[in-house]
Design an enzyme around this catalytic site. Structure first.
Site, PDB file in Angstrom:
ATOM      1  N   GLY A   1      -4.242   7.099  -2.603  1.00 19.58           N
ATOM      2  CA  GLY A   1      -4.122   7.499  -1.209  1.00 19.58           C
ATOM      3  C   GLY A   1      -2.970   6.789  -0.545  1.00 19.58           C
ATOM      4  O   GLY A   1      -2.718   5.604  -0.796  1.00 19.58           O
ATOM      5  N   THR A   2      -2.252   7.518   0.288  1.00 21.02           N
ATOM      6  CA  THR A   2      -1.105   6.956   0.994  1.00 21.02           C
ATOM      7  C   THR A   2      -0.690   7.915   2.092  1.00 21.02           C
ATOM      8  O   THR A   2      -1.205   9.036   2.198  1.00 21.02           O
ATOM      9  CB  THR A   2       0.056   6.711   0.027  1.00 21.02           C
ATOM     10  OG1 THR A   2       1.122   6.076   0.728  1.00 21.02           O
ATOM     11  CG2 THR A   2       0.564   8.011  -0.542  1.00 21.02           C
ATOM     12  N   THR A   3       0.268   7.494   2.883  1.00 16.32           N
ATOM     13  CA  THR A   3       0.865   8.343   3.910  1.00 16.32           C
ATOM     14  C   THR A   3       2.356   8.065   3.928  1.00 16.32           C
ATOM     15  O   THR A   3       2.788   6.974   4.311  1.00 16.32           O
ATOM     16  CB  THR A   3       0.266   8.074   5.294  1.00 16.32           C
ATOM     17  OG1 THR A   3      -1.140   8.320   5.268  1.00 16.32           O
ATOM     18  CG2 THR A   3       0.905   8.984   6.330  1.00 16.32           C
TER      19      THR A   3
ATOM     20  N   LYS B   1       6.478   1.268  -0.295  1.00 12.13           N
ATOM     21  CA  LYS B   1       6.428   2.657  -0.751  1.00 12.13           C
ATOM     22  C   LYS B   1       7.725   3.415  -0.519  1.00 12.13           C
ATOM     23  O   LYS B   1       7.835   4.572  -0.921  1.00 12.13           O
ATOM     24  CB  LYS B   1       5.276   3.382  -0.056  1.00 12.13           C
ATOM     25  CG  LYS B   1       3.916   2.750  -0.338  1.00 12.13           C
ATOM     26  CD  LYS B   1       2.800   3.501   0.340  1.00 12.13           C
ATOM     27  CE  LYS B   1       1.460   2.822   0.071  1.00 12.13           C
ATOM     28  NZ  LYS B   1       0.332   3.528   0.716  1.00 12.13           N
TER      29      LYS B   1
END
Length: 354
Positions: A66-68, A99
């Protein structure tokens, strides 16, 4: 005696074959081998070789990612933003992960997926782009870098490789195959003797170029028919911000706005309303920070801090890492101030009515 079951389980596990990619063909059953003993009497199998290919060992727990991450183009260049939470299923593996990875002076990539895979392929892409620049004397465009990465990742389609990258770069500023001021950092300083030698070489090559141009013009004029004109052959490249999305299955998309990760639906709700071409740098930064904040507020796999990169014709610049708690408190102050303003306007209306 308490350790005997565990030891037997380990021995059974070690007996299984780890080869699953076709190095050794599947061994036939013992009945089929015994039927051909008369034909192949000298055939002997290794002692530890299994009679059937082993299955993949399941992971102890599901590896949820999970990430944004987001990136968009505007009149000031390309802005990339991402959170810093690296998650592993329901655990926070690292609260300060990076990231957004710089690839070269005018190109960065937002990464989503497995952190180790993203870091490895970022290094491979940076190496290939550096080799291209050394061979040809100019930087490869963002579209070319995206195509190269897509071709390198396509053979791993269907495997457990998980890489979703957004390449954010600035193309242009190149004349005759040389970057406009495109000498990399660390190679900018030259001595006066080097500059004098370069000037002499330019003056010597200028005369040769004039002669070659004159010959080319005569050849072109002789080959023209009627009103046809002969134009010198030159390379016209795109100059400006560029944005590409590349996935580990070989997908390659070009666009002006991308958001990748488990928090991308919440980020899109802000980006689709606020992102415009005429944004200033300050407005673009506030929109990107707001989108990451909204995503981390709703998505459990995103959070902690936000990183912001701005890519222009001069290269990329990184803003200081900001904690999303500050954005939360700013949002809280805006709400309280809005309520006070609404209360004051309501009091004014009541006094006018009375």
């Amino acid at each position: 005696m308490a350790y005997e079951p565990r030891l037997s389980q380990r021995i059974e596990y070690l007996d299984e074959s780890p080869i699953q990619f076709g190095q050794i063909s599947a061994v036939r059953s013992s009945s089929a081998i015994s039927s051909q003993d008369s034909i192949l009497p000298t055939l002997s199998l290794p002692v530890g070789l299994p009679l059937a290919p082993s299955h993949a060992v399941p992971l102890p727990f599901p590896m949820s990612h999970g990430t944004t991450t987001l990136a968009f183009t505007f009149q000031g260049g390309v802005l990339a933003a991402a959170d810093t939470r690296s998650s592993c299923s329901g655990l926070v593996a690292c609260p300060a992960a990076q990231k957004i990875l710089p690839i070269h002076s005018h190109l960065v990539g937002t990464t989503s997926g497995t952190s180790a895979d993203c870091a490895l392929w970022k290094r491979i892409l940076a190496r290939e782009l550096r080799l291209y620049q050394l061979r040809h004397g100019r930087r490869l465009s963002t579209g070319g870098a995206a195509k190269l990465l897509s071709h390198m990742l396509h053979p791993f389609k269907g495997t457990e490789l998980c890489v979703a990258a957004t390449l954010c770069g600035w193309d242009g500023g190149e004349v005759d195959g040389c970057p406009h001021g495109g000498i990399e950092r660390g190679l900018e300083d030259h001595t006066e003797t080097d500059n004098q030698m370069i000037d002499r070489e330019k003056s010597a090559s200028a005369s040769l170029e004039k002669v070659s141009l004159a010959k080319a013009k005569t050849q072109c004029l002789s080959s023209t028919i009627g009103e046809q004109q002969c134009f010198p052959k030159g390379r016209q490249g795109f100059s400006g911000p560029s944005l590409y999305y590349v996935c580990s299955d070989g997908t390659r998309l070009q666009g002006t706005l991308f958001s990748v990760g488990s928090g991308s639906p919440y980020a899109y709700s802000v980006l689709d309303q606020e992102v415009q071409w005429g944004l200033t740098v300050k407005e673009a930064v506030s929109v990107a920070r707001e989108a990451v904040y909204r995503a981390t507020h709703r998505d459990a796999y995103s959070g902690n801090c936000v990183d912001l990169y701005h890519i222009t014709s001069k290269g990329w610049t990184r803003r200081n890492r900001e904690d999303l708690k500050e954005e939360y408190y700013r949002e809280k102050e805006r709400r309280t101030q809005k309520k006070k303003e609404e209360g004051e306007t309501g009091c004014d209306i009541v006094s006018v009515n009375t």
